[in-house]
Design an enzyme around this catalytic site. Sequence first.
Site, PDB file in Angstrom:
ATOM      1  N   ARG A  26     -10.518 -44.296 -11.817  1.00  0.00           N
ATOM      2  CA  ARG A  26      -9.465 -43.401 -12.305  1.00  0.00           C
ATOM      3  C   ARG A  26      -8.684 -42.797 -11.138  1.00  0.00           C
ATOM      4  O   ARG A  26      -7.562 -43.181 -10.859  1.00  0.00           O
ATOM      5  CB  ARG A  26     -10.092 -42.301 -13.185  1.00  0.00           C
ATOM      6  N   ASP A  27      -9.293 -41.910 -10.394  1.00  0.00           N
ATOM      7  CA  ASP A  27      -8.580 -41.239  -9.308  1.00  0.00           C
ATOM      8  C   ASP A  27      -8.217 -42.216  -8.197  1.00  0.00           C
ATOM      9  O   ASP A  27      -7.168 -42.095  -7.568  1.00  0.00           O
ATOM     10  CB  ASP A  27      -9.450 -40.104  -8.751  1.00  0.00           C
ATOM     11  N   HIS A 218     -15.265 -32.283  -4.660  1.00  0.00           N
ATOM     12  CA  HIS A 218     -14.379 -33.454  -4.640  1.00  0.00           C
ATOM     13  C   HIS A 218     -13.566 -33.372  -3.347  1.00  0.00           C
ATOM     14  O   HIS A 218     -12.512 -32.750  -3.296  1.00  0.00           O
ATOM     15  CB  HIS A 218     -13.465 -33.404  -5.870  1.00  0.00           C
ATOM     16  N   HIS A 220     -11.558 -34.867   0.037  1.00  0.00           N
ATOM     17  CA  HIS A 220     -10.755 -35.937   0.609  1.00  0.00           C
ATOM     18  C   HIS A 220     -10.954 -35.921   2.122  1.00  0.00           C
ATOM     19  O   HIS A 220     -11.198 -34.867   2.708  1.00  0.00           O
ATOM     20  CB  HIS A 220      -9.279 -35.756   0.233  1.00  0.00           C
ATOM     21  N   CYS A 251      -6.176 -45.259   0.912  1.00  0.00           N
ATOM     22  CA  CYS A 251      -5.796 -46.391   1.754  1.00  0.00           C
ATOM     23  C   CYS A 251      -5.095 -45.910   3.025  1.00  0.00           C
ATOM     24  O   CYS A 251      -4.076 -45.235   2.952  1.00  0.00           O
ATOM     25  CB  CYS A 251      -4.870 -47.321   0.978  1.00  0.00           C
ATOM     26  N   ASN A 260      -9.775 -40.373  -0.353  1.00  0.00           N
ATOM     27  CA  ASN A 260     -10.974 -40.017  -1.111  1.00  0.00           C
ATOM     28  C   ASN A 260     -12.229 -40.318  -0.298  1.00  0.00           C
ATOM     29  O   ASN A 260     -12.296 -41.328   0.411  1.00  0.00           O
ATOM     30  CB  ASN A 260     -11.038 -40.844  -2.403  1.00  0.00           C
TER      31      ASN A 260
END
Length: 311
Positions: A26-27, A218, A220, A251, A260
């Site tokens: 999803r994310d 969560h 990054h 990416c 992520n």
Amino acid sequence: MMTALPMTVPAPGLPARVRIHEVGPRDGLQNEQTVVPTEVKAEFIRRLAAAGLRTVEATSFVHPKWVPQLADAEQLFPLVSGLDARLPVLVPNERGLDRALSLGARQVAVFASATESFAKANLNRTVDEALAMFTPVVARARDEGLTVRGYLSMCFGDPWEGPVPLKQVVRVCRALADMGCDELSLGDTIGVATPGHVQALIAALGEAGIPASTLAVHFHDTYGQALANTLAALQHGVTTVDASAGGLGGCPYAKSATGNLATEDLVWMLDGLGVETGVDLGLLTATSTWMADRLGRPSPSRTVRALSHKE
């Protein structure tokens, strides 16, 4: 592919087990340039479940105009709904909840912001208007027996507003908890958090009656802090960590990428610490390598590259 595992040396003050909330399908995919075919997404989710991930966020029931990469939610969910895994889906409003319920989803998530600037940019609403929109969604989901996660973005820093005051984050977390969210995921959306900041926020939430047992993190990896921040959260009682297989959505070849945390990098660290995840690192790495081939670029995950001999 070389099978390598870290030496296991437990550290004090850590949970015995961590639940990884896999967000790659999803994310991760919603931030990729490539639109992935539905069957490839389904196979990706199947492979993630086979690697031992018991929570795999499958898709998002947002309007296709907003996130064209996930426009196939209705087609995808039935292809994976029989898996032995929790398959949460994102629902932005009551219409999204209707769509999720019609397909038998049992776990849903709403997506709020800790800052006014991001709420305006992402939801075209103020923070309080967004919370008002989510209130009936969460109430209905709970009435239907669903579990509800509340995502909170920009918990540590905002590109327009800079550092975000702890009390501002606590206020929105308290509102999400009060409306019935079972779990709150603290998002470091632009990757600026550092370990002391993470621990200060968890402590502030605890003082406001929101225990670490109801939190997820969560992170990054924009500034290379995601694993350090995760470890800091685990030391303060958090046992649920969001991560994206192969670092999808992060990416390094796309300017907009915010990075992520790669699930493989997380599992390598936790395996070395003797913290159980139930995840087979070899199977997971093979899955991310497979998906990277379909995206036409190498995985940004350090662990995937190390284990697959790709620099």
